[in-house]
Structure formats: structure tokens, C-alpha cells
Design a protein around this motif. Structure first.
Motif, PDB file in Angstrom:
ATOM      1  N   UNK A 240     -44.818  26.389   9.829  1.00 25.05           N
ATOM      2  CA  UNK A 240     -43.954  25.388   9.221  1.00 25.05           C
ATOM      3  C   UNK A 240     -44.680  24.698   8.071  1.00 25.05           C
TER       4      UNK A 240
ATOM      5  N   UNK B 243     -27.241  14.477   6.129  1.00 21.16           N
ATOM      6  CA  UNK B 243     -28.293  14.680   7.115  1.00 21.16           C
ATOM      7  C   UNK B 243     -29.104  15.963   6.915  1.00 21.16           C
ATOM      8  N   UNK B 244     -28.511  17.083   6.491  1.00 19.89           N
ATOM      9  CA  UNK B 244     -29.373  18.264   6.290  1.00 19.89           C
ATOM     10  C   UNK B 244     -30.420  18.023   5.204  1.00 19.89           C
ATOM     11  N   UNK B 245     -30.031  17.354   4.121  1.00 19.89           N
ATOM     12  CA  UNK B 245     -31.004  17.053   3.073  1.00 19.89           C
ATOM     13  C   UNK B 245     -32.060  16.072   3.574  1.00 19.89           C
TER      14      UNK B 245
ATOM     15  N   UNK C  81     -34.446  18.138   5.506  1.00 27.25           N
ATOM     16  CA  UNK C  81     -35.289  18.947   4.616  1.00 27.25           C
ATOM     17  C   UNK C  81     -36.466  18.114   4.109  1.00 27.25           C
TER      18      UNK C  81
ATOM     19  N   UNK D 148     -39.035  17.314   6.665  1.00 27.17           N
ATOM     20  CA  UNK D 148     -39.852  18.492   6.983  1.00 27.17           C
ATOM     21  C   UNK D 148     -40.838  18.794   5.846  1.00 27.17           C
TER      22      UNK D 148
ATOM     23  N   UNK E 120     -24.951  10.614  15.507  1.00 29.93           N
ATOM     24  CA  UNK E 120     -23.611  11.206  15.421  1.00 29.93           C
ATOM     25  C   UNK E 120     -23.546  12.382  14.464  1.00 29.93           C
ATOM     26  N   UNK E 121     -24.710  12.871  14.010  1.00 28.67           N
ATOM     27  CA  UNK E 121     -24.707  13.847  12.920  1.00 28.67           C
ATOM     28  C   UNK E 121     -25.035  15.285  13.333  1.00 28.67           C
ATOM     29  N   UNK E 122     -25.476  15.473  14.539  1.00 27.19           N
ATOM     30  CA  UNK E 122     -25.719  16.859  14.969  1.00 27.19           C
ATOM     31  C   UNK E 122     -27.008  17.460  14.425  1.00 27.19           C
ATOM     32  N   UNK E 123     -27.335  17.161  13.200  1.00 26.34           N
ATOM     33  CA  UNK E 123     -28.506  17.776  12.566  1.00 26.34           C
ATOM     34  C   UNK E 123     -29.778  17.538  13.368  1.00 26.34           C
TER      35      UNK E 123
ATOM     36  N   UNK F 229     -31.250  19.722  16.301  1.00 28.16           N
ATOM     37  CA  UNK F 229     -32.144  20.866  16.095  1.00 28.16           C
ATOM     38  C   UNK F 229     -33.610  20.479  16.272  1.00 28.16           C
ATOM     39  N   UNK F 230     -33.886  19.164  16.446  1.00 32.11           N
ATOM     40  CA  UNK F 230     -35.269  18.692  16.539  1.00 32.11           C
ATOM     41  C   UNK F 230     -35.621  18.135  17.909  1.00 32.11           C
TER      42      UNK F 230
ATOM     43  N   UNK G 219     -21.882  12.877   9.812  1.00 32.67           N
ATOM     44  CA  UNK G 219     -21.733  13.833   8.708  1.00 32.67           C
ATOM     45  C   UNK G 219     -20.397  13.647   7.988  1.00 32.67           C
TER      46      UNK G 219
END
Lengths: 225, 225, 225
Positions: A4, A72-74, A77, A80, A117-120, A123-124, A161
């Protein structure tokens, strides 16, 4: 095997146009290219990444600012990619929809936690892990705001989202039921991904919209840290 | 009461800088400001929204292009805001990480469906609703590609909010297990929010990365529509 | 070691009473022994498997028909057993409960996907893998229907293992929420097991029952392929 960290080291400069070594120990995150530009003007420092997904600049005090975009995806990113630099602290300067009193518009909100509430962030960490700022960073920011003679509200931000929801009465009821002080699209993700990556992080939102549904309880007004 | 349509009508011009009436019947979606700029140069039409969250342009044939940014929340925003214009068709021109053979890089992939790994679409339909392109638009695009003497791959795209996952062997195994031909960050959201808003939609990705783990089954190569 | 193919080769003739070599390149699937019998009469070909779990026949054009019975487990069996023959295409001629308007009864429905409410297909692929017909077969069938001067509806079928549900208002609300055009007991299984076994497959249902709860949105009527 690619780790990573390898990926982050390759991509941080690619996304922002700024070499890793140019990043400072402290990073401000924003959703607006305009803020990076103003930062560059104010401190007379170069703005990197124009025409790239993210823009970044660092002043002579070693404070960097990054516009990572919206959502949230940005947010995930950039949290990370920043592992490539391992900053000492990351502060998100966001905007949120105020969910309590109309009089609150423009006030600082320091989220003490965020609802995922965003789901993203799933993944963590599993969904029951609370999304929290680092306490010391949170305390530091709150003290600085008070030192400046400003005050702030504190409470829980709901991160979603969804952007177009003001027409949705069920959703607004839900926001009320969970006693959120504001709603945004990134805070929970920044807290959770920061936690995963062991990056100290905090948030500070300014409230931007009128609540369509004033809430019963008044948010806590804090005048000393 | 404010309706969803009211909000969309207010926000579409605010986000893109382009008046609603300037949008054409057909809309191309992209993640890159650069593509909108190239479109403007190629067709000699004005690029709106520079400095705003999204940029947009419309050529004299009534085809519009919008850069909506990156990630599923932004994909949901534009598919909600486009209800203000009710276009006849929306085609996403995306990029995806190829998950099958290295030889596939640069090929067109027309997703016949997308796996909703992004969470964002859960705010629109229960997770078991399949994320699908509109059949006629999918068919039209496939025929046009073949008419141009090109060929394409077809398959299922996995849509995620993660960007940094190439180091995660479990996640890669999962992508393999679900037989995804590619991975991206928007297709499932565009399909589901388009379905919710009754907008005909399709997707076309070009494959951009080498798979770190070639998959057993070869994606279907289609040489006639 | 006994392979899946070994088992299929042993069982396909045992289940249907028809030798593997008698199966044609194209297979029709039905839930009714009566249809196989009619097929035999129409094409003057032998009906195999009377008194067995499945009946089968093949006409002189190399088209076979199989009555596999009712329900998703039987659908999975036949789609596994057909690997013994590796047909070029399998078309399910089903019946489904229409979930939209009463006027739709008797119309053809070509499922563009199916919701995997049946559990059976989970033994083949994780639940997020969408249950899809093969695009080319779907396109072919839709074109043939139109060439015959008929029209069809297209949409998503909900596949369930429940037969007695018409009294269950929560379930019916769920069917409404997922925007299913019809409900049946096999389509999703045929699509997923076909995908697993790399068999081209499609579905065509005729709508049989009145919806007890007409839905707001009309299914798409397609009059050209």
C-alpha cells in the motif's frame, strides 16, 4: 509485491502534482480548488496540480493544503495517499449542512464524531467502529478557536454520499433521530481512514445551509476549550 | 415544499455553470476536465464551469459533455441534477482497471451490468436491484463501435469507493470470484441513479491498468453488435 | 476423481431418458411436460423421459426441449447437467407473475436481469454477481419477437423459492420497491448457473397473473428490437 505504501508513494505526486518531500508535517484538506489558490496567494507559495484531480501547496511554515475534491471516495483516496508522507496531523476544513438552528449558519462546528452513513469507510473498518477525530488535535483546534475570540459548536456530523436529499422527509427525519448537528460528505471517511492509517486527524466545518427542519435540541455552544 | 426537481433545477447550473436550456438531449459524462476542454476545442463550443465543481459544454448537434469529478457520490449528484433537463440518453465514458488479460488494455469495455460495491446506490434502491444500462442505449453503442471497425469486450464492472486496493489480496480474490471484467468508481451508481430517475443510461469504459492477477476466464470479445 | 462433467454425463440421460448425443445445439427449457409433448407432436419427434423427473425431445433442426420441473433447484440441476452436451444456447420459456398492470397479462417479458431472491444461486456465485442473460441471445430473441409482429416488455424478474406469498403484504411491498416487472421461481438460477457453466442463456416469460398491487410505473413496451 506491491505494498500500500508503494502505491501511495507513486500516486500522491501523480494526483497532486506535488513531490512527496514538498508536503509539510501538517496538512489542511479542503473541497475547493479556490482555497488552495487563496492559500498560495496568501503565503506566496506555488500551487501544484492545476489540471490534475487534486491541487496542493505548502507554505514556509511546513503547512500544506490539498483540494481533494468532493465525496467520501476522494476523502478515502487522500487519506490513503498521505501515508506516503505520514504527516503529524491532518485537519479537514469542510462545510456542512447545519441541521439545528438557522442562527448557526457560518459558525464553526467541530465534530466530536461522525456517523458513517457513507459506506466508503466500511472498506476500512467494520461499521460499528466509531468515526472519531484524534483527541489532541481536536482539543488543539478548539483552543485556538477560543483564543481567537471565536466560538464553535460541537456535535456529531452525519456523513452521507447523497447530495440531493432536501426533498426527502424520511431522510430528514432520520437525521433528526440520530441527533446530528450537521451533514456532510467526507468527515466520517476522513476519521475512519485516518484511524486505519494511524494519521492524527480532525475536522472543522462551517455550517452552510439553513436547516429545513429545526431540531428540538440546541447544539452545545462552547466558549472555552 | 421543495421537490427534488426544484433542487435539481437550482443546482445543475450552479454546479456546472451552464444554463439548463443549454444542455442537449444527449449527455456524455466524464471524470476529466481535460475531456470537456478537448470537446470544446473540437466542436468550437464554450466550456462552462471552470472553477466550479463540474465543467460542461454542448456542441451544435445538441450533445453535451459534463466532467462530474471522481467517485460514486459525484456520479449520484450529476445523475440527480440531470433530472432538471431530462435528457434522452446519458453515456458514461469512463476508465476502468482491467481485471482479465493484460492484452485487453486500451480496449473498450461495455458493461452489461455493474456490481454495487460502492454503497452510494443503496440510498436509491435496495442492494438486490441490479445495476443495468438501458438495453437500447447499450445496443446502440455496441453497434456504433462495430460500425467503426473497432471491437469491444462486454462483462460486469465492479464499482467500488476504494482507490488504493492493489495491495489487498483478499479484495483481489473477491474481484476474481465475482468474475468482474473491470473495476471502477462510478458505473453502478450511474446505472442505479439513472434507473431511479428514469434516465436512459449506458457506459463505456476503456481499460487502463494491468491486472496484477490474470483471471482464468477470458472476457468475451465481441466483433459484431 | 469424479469430475462435475462425469456426473453430468451420467445423469443427463438418466434424468431425461434421452442420450446425450440426441441433444441439439439449442435447448428450450420449460416447466411443463405438456409443452414437450406438444413439441413432439408438432415436429414429429420422440418424447423421452416419460415417467422420469424430466422429459426431453429434439426436432430435426437440432432444437431440443426439456421439461425440468418447477423451482430453482431443478433449474440448477438442468443447467449443470447440460454441461454434458455444452449447448450453444439455452432459452427458458417460463411463466411469471406480472407485477405491473393487469393489461400486461399474456405479454412476453424478456428479463434483462433477475433478482436472486432464491438462495439456490448462492451455491454458484456470491450474491452480488448479477443474474444476467447472455446479451447476444437476449438480442436475438427480442429481434425475432419483433419480426413476428409481436411486442414484448423488458425488465427485471424477481426469482423466489416461495410459491405462496400473495397474502404477504410486506413481501409484495418489497417486490414493488425493487421495481420487478414479474416474479418467478427459476430465471435468476438459470442465469447464474448458466454463467458458472459458461452456457449462453436467455429467458422469455409470459405473464400469467393479475398483480394484486398495480405499480406506479409502467413497464417499458418495446416495439422494435
Amino acid at each position: 509485491m506491491t505494498t500500500k505504501l508503494d502505491i501511495a508513494k507513486g500516486w500522491l505526486p501523480r494526483y497532486t502534482g506535488m513531490p512527496i518531500d514538498d508536503f509539510g508535517d501538517y496538512v489542511l484538506l479542503t473541497n475547493f480548488a479556490f482555497y488552495v489558490q487563496k492559500f498560495g496567494e496568501q503565503f506566496g507559495c506555488e500551487v501544484h496540480g492545476v489540471g490534475r484531480p487534486m491541487q496542493a501547496a505548502t507554505n514556509s511554515d511546513g503547512v500544506s493544503i490539498v483540494n481533494f475534491g468532493i465525496g467520501s471516495p476522494n476523502a478515502a483516496i487522500i487519506m490513503d495517499l498521505l501515508t506516503a508522507r505520514a504527516p503529524k496531523g491532518v485537519l479537514f476544513l469542510g462545510k456542512c449542512g447545519g441541521l439545528k438552528h438557522t442562527t448557526e449558519i457560518g459558525h464553526f462546528i467541530l465534530p466530536i464524531a461522525a456517523i458513517r452513513g457513507e459506506g466508503t469507510s466500511d472498506d476500512y473498518f467494520p461499521p460499528e467502529v466509531p468515526a472519531l477525530p484524534s483527541f489532541k488535535l481536536h482539543k488543539f483546534v478548539s483552543e485556538r478557536i477560543v483564543q481567537r475570540g471565536l466560538d464553535y459548536r460541537t456535535g456529531v456530523i452525519y456523513t452521507t454520499n447523497r447530495r440531493v436529499w432536501e426533498h426527502d422527509e424520511d431522510f430528514k427525519q432520520r437525521l433528526h433521530d440520530v441527533t446530528a448537528i450537521g451533514i456532510d460528505m467526507e468527515t466520517a471517511t476522513i476519521f475512519i481512514v485516518g484511524h486505519k492509517n494511524e494519521i492524527s486527524r480532525g475536522g472543522s466545518c462551517s455550517s452552510r445551509t439553513c436547516p429545513s427542519r429545526p431540531m428540538a435540541s440546541k447544539p452545545k455552544r462552547v466558549t472555552h476549550g
